[in-house]
Write a protein that holds these residues in place. Structure first.
Motif, PDB file in Angstrom:
ATOM      1  N   THR A 181      -2.996   5.969  -2.019  1.00  0.00           N
ATOM      2  CA  THR A 181      -3.144   4.720  -1.277  1.00  0.00           C
ATOM      3  C   THR A 181      -4.586   4.526  -0.820  1.00  0.00           C
ATOM      4  N   ALA A 182      -5.225   5.600  -0.369  1.00  0.00           N
ATOM      5  CA  ALA A 182      -6.626   5.511   0.063  1.00  0.00           C
ATOM      6  C   ALA A 182      -7.530   5.094  -1.089  1.00  0.00           C
ATOM      7  N   TRP A 205      -0.506   9.286   0.332  1.00  0.00           N
ATOM      8  CA  TRP A 205      -1.528   8.522   1.040  1.00  0.00           C
ATOM      9  C   TRP A 205      -2.919   8.705   0.450  1.00  0.00           C
ATOM     10  N   ALA A 254      -2.971   4.792   8.353  1.00  0.00           N
ATOM     11  CA  ALA A 254      -3.174   6.041   9.094  1.00  0.00           C
ATOM     12  C   ALA A 254      -2.082   6.231  10.139  1.00  0.00           C
ATOM     13  N   TYR A 274       0.838  -1.208   0.000  1.00  0.00           N
ATOM     14  CA  TYR A 274       0.000   0.000   0.000  1.00  0.00           C
ATOM     15  C   TYR A 274       0.872   1.258   0.000  1.00  0.00           C
ATOM     16  N   ALA A 304      -6.520   0.253   6.527  1.00  0.00           N
ATOM     17  CA  ALA A 304      -6.662   1.709   6.621  1.00  0.00           C
ATOM     18  C   ALA A 304      -6.064   2.234   7.920  1.00  0.00           C
TER      19      ALA A 304
END
Length: 493
Positions: free
Chosen positions: A151-152, A148, A368, A126, A364
């Motif tokens: 990635t999300a 990110w 984070a 990821y 996730a």
């Protein structure tokens, strides 16, 4: 020892009243399963990412031979693994095999190690895919966004596909895998067709002095990491058309394809630059040497296509690992280790939809934490998490070999010496040697940090040991691991 007259193991709660809602269904054949496990190995990512590092830090032009060595060791593992398949009716892969052979404590501990390993390797990819997507988009004049965010987006698409029927993921992976393997094969043919570079085709992979030069242990360490995912064939047991035949065929096919593909492709890259130059060139530009080779031997368009497919290769790996991890959560939910809701399947898609959502949620959360900590997506997230996963998977394969030996010696349900004693023993010895190399060089896998290397080892050791504590605290959890009965009437493979 259980006999064929024993009642089938049951689970608790809703599993008894609504068995259909706790089963996965599918008609996957060997080809579909092979696509998923080979995609998890991320062939183009290994070619473009691991080859240069393995060559530069390992044994130079002799590095392609390390894939042969790794393939042989894993073939010994696969012999015992597939021989035991018909005696393990649960689609829990490693933890079902280890638990059946070594007991509930070892099985539950291996389940925790497996979850950590697959979640961390998925997290590693990821981070990498977010970085590469941003680099690719900005390279073509697009907006420069935080990695990110990309990635999300990948996490959301992966979660959507993982929620639906497994055959949709299989089709997506099939298309992506054909594309990434195809571009590498084009490069291989171009290099071999031209007879290599100025020095001709390399003979280092069959020259013992070259194979043993430099640091062959480090070379083997990077080579074995390229096979992560091939062992996950058994996790798709419930969705296979004919598990007793499909799983062994898919396991051997995946291993053979990966071994041959990596060996030939690594040899082609070495041949393109020559034995005398390949180490220097790989060390100077480890991230770009493969793309530069494609540009030189195939053309600039091929180099551009390879950069795009590098990203899709990572996405294919993420999707494959998501499917494997969600099925671990599903199996653990069905056996009482995790809340029963994790073991529910979707009424229409016949997918582990709750487990898939849990997998997405954990992914996730992990990303984070990495973002909040300010970690670099490649130098820290990718290298650290991939290091943990590499050691964890080898530990699981080693324990599976030991479980095979113990199971067949204890039960006597299969007395073929090669399948139940010789091959698993050779696999056990080979994997033990590889594990020693991995542990010794764990700080290297963890970005050069001894503290992180020790921490990763402690994390996996604690997870494994926790299995025995969990077995005592939850006496009904995974009880099927000790009551599964041998399928004596199934045909031998």
């Amino acid at each position: 020892m259980a006999t064929v007259s024993d009642p089938p193991p049951t689970t608790t709660g809703a599993a008894r009243t609504d068995p259909a809602s706790h089963r996965l269904r599918g008609t996957l054949g060997p080809a579909s399963i092979v696509l998923m496990v080979v995609a998890a190995a991320a062939p183009l990512t290994v070619v473009a990412g691991s080859f240069p590092i393995g060559i530069a830090a390992g044994n130079g032009p002799g590095y392609p031979a390390m894939y042969v060595v790794a393939g042989v060791v894993l073939a010994f593992f696969a012999v015992g693994f597939t021989a035991m398949t018909r005696h393990v009716p649960n689609a829990g892969a490693f933890y079902s095999y280890i638990g059946t052979g070594l007991g509930r404590g070892a099985g539950l501990g291996s389940a925790l190690v497996a979850l950590i390993s697959y979640l961390t390797v998925q997290g590693a990819v990821y981070g990498y895919v977010g970085f590469l997507l941003d680099d690719l988009v900005t390279g073509y004049g697009g907006p420069d966004l935080p990695w990110w965010l990309w990635t999300a987006a990948v996490l959301a698409v992966t979660g959507l596909l993982g929620y639906r029927h497994i055959e949709l993921s299989s089709k997506v992976l099939g298309v992506l895998l054909v594309a990434e393997v195809g571009i590498v094969l084009v490069l291989d043919v171009a290099v071999i067709g031209r007879g290599g570079g100025d020095e001709g085709l390399s003979s280092a992979l069959v020259t013992p002095a070259d194979v043993l030069s430099g640091a062959p242990g480090i070379g083997l360490m990077f080579a074995i990491a390229g096979f992560i995912g091939f062992e996950a064939t058994a996790i798709f047991r419930d969705e296979a058309r004919d598990p007793e035949r499909t799983i062994p065929i898919a396991t051997y096919a995946a291993l053979a394809i990966i071994t041959v593909f990596y060996t030939v492709s690594a040899w082609a890259i070495v041949s393109a630059w020559g034995d005398s130059r390949i180490v220097e060139e790989s060390a100077a530009d480890p991230g770009g040497i493969v793309v530069a080779t494609a540009q030189e031997y195939v053309g600039p368009i091929a180099a551009d296509i390879m950069q795009v497919l590098f990203v899709t290769s990572l996405f294919a790996a993420i999707l494959a690992f998501h499917n494997v991890t969600s099925r671990y959560f599903f199996s653990l939910g069905n056996t009482g280790v995790l809340p029963a809701i994790c073991g529910r399947s979707h009424t229409r898609h016949a997918s582990p939809h709750v487990a898939s959502l849990v997998t997405s949620g954990v992914g996730a959360l992990l990303m984070a934490v990495c973002v909040i900590a300010g970690l670099d997506p490649v130098l820290e997230i990718f290298t650290w998490l991939a290091g943990i996963a590499s050691v964890g998977i080898v530990v699981l394969m080693l324990m599976a070999c030991l479980a095979v030996l113990v199971f067949f010696r204890r039960t006597g349900v299969d007395r073929r010496p090669w399948q139940t004693l010789v091959a698993p023993s050779l696999g056990l010895l080979g994997l033990a040697a590889i594990l020693v190399l991995l542990v010794k060089n764990l700080p290297l896998l963890m970005g050069g940090s001894t503290v992180l290397g020790v921490g990763a080892g402690v994390l996996l050791a604690v997870a494994l040991a926790a299995g025995w504590a969990l077995a005592k605290a939850r006496p009904q959890a995974a009880r099927a691991l000790t009551t599964a009965s041998p399928a004596d009437d199934a045909p031998l493979i």
